[in-house]
Design a protein around this motif. Structure first.
Motif, PDB file in Angstrom:
ATOM      1  N   ALA A   1      36.774  46.217  32.837  1.00  0.00           N
ATOM      2  CA  ALA A   1      36.009  45.413  32.576  1.00  0.00           C
ATOM      3  C   ALA A   1      34.761  45.160  32.793  1.00  0.00           C
ATOM      4  O   ALA A   1      33.843  45.687  31.875  1.00  0.00           O
ATOM      5  CB  ALA A   1      36.470  43.843  32.627  1.00  0.00           C
TER       6      ALA A   1
ATOM      7  N   LEU B   1      36.385  41.137  22.252  1.00  0.00           N
ATOM      8  CA  LEU B   1      36.129  42.023  23.301  1.00  0.00           C
ATOM      9  C   LEU B   1      34.287  42.256  24.032  1.00  0.00           C
ATOM     10  O   LEU B   1      33.962  41.744  24.518  1.00  0.00           O
ATOM     11  CB  LEU B   1      36.902  43.285  24.125  1.00  0.00           C
ATOM     12  CG  LEU B   1      36.334  44.374  25.479  1.00  0.00           C
ATOM     13  CD1 LEU B   1      36.568  43.706  26.628  1.00  0.00           C
ATOM     14  CD2 LEU B   1      37.253  45.221  25.104  1.00  0.00           C
TER      15      LEU B   1
ATOM     16  N   ARG C   1      40.444  40.573  30.184  1.00  0.00           N
ATOM     17  CA  ARG C   1      39.374  39.610  29.770  1.00  0.00           C
ATOM     18  C   ARG C   1      38.515  39.456  30.926  1.00  0.00           C
ATOM     19  O   ARG C   1      38.769  39.065  31.655  1.00  0.00           O
ATOM     20  CB  ARG C   1      39.877  38.338  29.536  1.00  0.00           C
ATOM     21  CG  ARG C   1      40.897  38.569  28.396  1.00  0.00           C
ATOM     22  CD  ARG C   1      41.781  36.949  27.106  1.00  0.00           C
ATOM     23  NE  ARG C   1      40.053  36.646  27.221  1.00  0.00           N
ATOM     24  CZ  ARG C   1      40.177  35.360  26.904  1.00  0.00           C
ATOM     25  NH1 ARG C   1      41.549  34.042  27.090  1.00  0.00           N
ATOM     26  NH2 ARG C   1      39.185  34.141  26.290  1.00  0.00           N
ATOM     27  N   PRO C   2      36.759  39.546  30.427  1.00  0.00           N
ATOM     28  CA  PRO C   2      35.543  39.676  31.219  1.00  0.00           C
ATOM     29  C   PRO C   2      35.829  38.581  31.649  1.00  0.00           C
ATOM     30  O   PRO C   2      35.376  37.367  31.536  1.00  0.00           O
ATOM     31  CB  PRO C   2      34.543  39.963  30.240  1.00  0.00           C
ATOM     32  CG  PRO C   2      35.360  40.613  29.568  1.00  0.00           C
ATOM     33  CD  PRO C   2      36.483  40.833  29.165  1.00  0.00           C
TER      34      PRO C   2
END
Length: 289
Positions: free
Chosen positions: A89, A116, A214-215
């Motif tokens: 990420a 994203l 997932r950031p």
């Protein structure tokens, strides 16, 4: 039923005629396009996972003959940008920041990101690394807050290659995730998602199994929520987790949140409705503060 007929407003020429650029971010070449004109902010479109910059070609077409300034990038492992051995990420975030910084040297920016790309757009604004960012529109995505679900391995569901271009286009367009897209748009994006390879056709994204992170937002208090809009899909498979996210709980009523009758790919399933909403948010972002 999804429409099979290409509407008269759709013309890929504005996207296709965009100027091509590249820069190096953490050792790989990241490619992006720019186009349009005018004195207002530049819109930077950021695609989602296993997508590419051309996913925004129809939204650029909808901007009309006097297209405002725009840019669309390919993250590493996608489209025309180089691939990596490992995707994280923070590397993707660095790519968005680097492209935004290059564009922000000349223009104020409005980031429009899907999935994203929406998470990365929010984090780019929250980092404060690109002062030129004026607003962010995130489509069906928000970053995690610390303690939310961890990263997980993701296998590609794509067949690696096809003998004919038509086979690959059909494979893309016939996926269940595309059942509510206009058929003409699914086929257009399917064609733009393939490249010649060994006498056949293969995808323009890295199909190797990889860890998708997932950031996570670490600088929530640095994010100006008045400069953020969330557009979600009422039929999105991520709707429940999105509404229950720690990010939305912390944001509360300060966050501008719109919901359209769509799945996860809001701007693809409802292109004109999404565009009308986007134009309204762009006008709001350009208004004096």
């Amino acid at each position: 039923m999804p429409s099979h007929t290409t509407p008269p407003w759709f013309d890929p020429a504005p996207y296709d005629s965009g100027l091509r650029h590249e820069l190096v971010s953490s050792g790989v070449r990241i490619r992006y396009r720019t186009g349009g004109n005018g004195d207002g902010p530049r819109i930077l479109f950021v695609h989602g996972g296993r997508a590419h910059a051309a996913w925004w070609a129809h939204q650029i077409a909808l901007l009309g003959p006097d297209t405002p300034k725009w840019a669309a990038l390919d993250l590493s492992g996608h489209g025309d940008s180089e691939w990596r051995e490992h995707y994280r990420a923070e590397l993707w975030l660095g790519e968005v920041q680097d492209v935004a910084a290059a564009l922000g040297a000349d223009d104020e920016l409005i980031l429009v990101g899907h999935s994203l790309g929406g998470m990365l757009s929010i984090l780019t604004a929250a980092s404060g690394a690109v002062p030129a960012i004026r607003h962010v529109v995130s489509v069906d995505a928000v970053p995690l807050v610390p303690g939310d679900a961890p990263a997980r391995a993701e296998q590609s569901a794509s067949t690696p290659s096809y003998r004919g271009l038509g086979d690959g286009i059909a494979a893309f367009a016939d996926r269940s995730a595309r059942q509510h897209w206009p058929r003409w748009l699914a086929r257009f994006i399917g064609e733009r998602s393939l490249r010649p390879h060994d006498g056949g056709w293969t995808w323009r994204h890295d199909t190797a199994p990889r860890i998708i992170e997932r950031p996570v937002i670490q600088e929530f208090d640095a994010l100006d929520l008045s400069r953020l809009t969330l557009v979600s899909g009422r039929r999105s498979p991520y709707r429940d987790s999105l509404l229950a996210s720690g990010f939305l709980r912390r944001a509360g009523d300060e966050l501008r949140h719109f919901s359209l009758d769509a799945g996860h790919d809001v701007m693809m399933e409802q292109p004109e409705e999404f565009h009308a909403l986007l134009v309204g948010e762009l006008a709001l972002a350009e208004a004096p503060r």
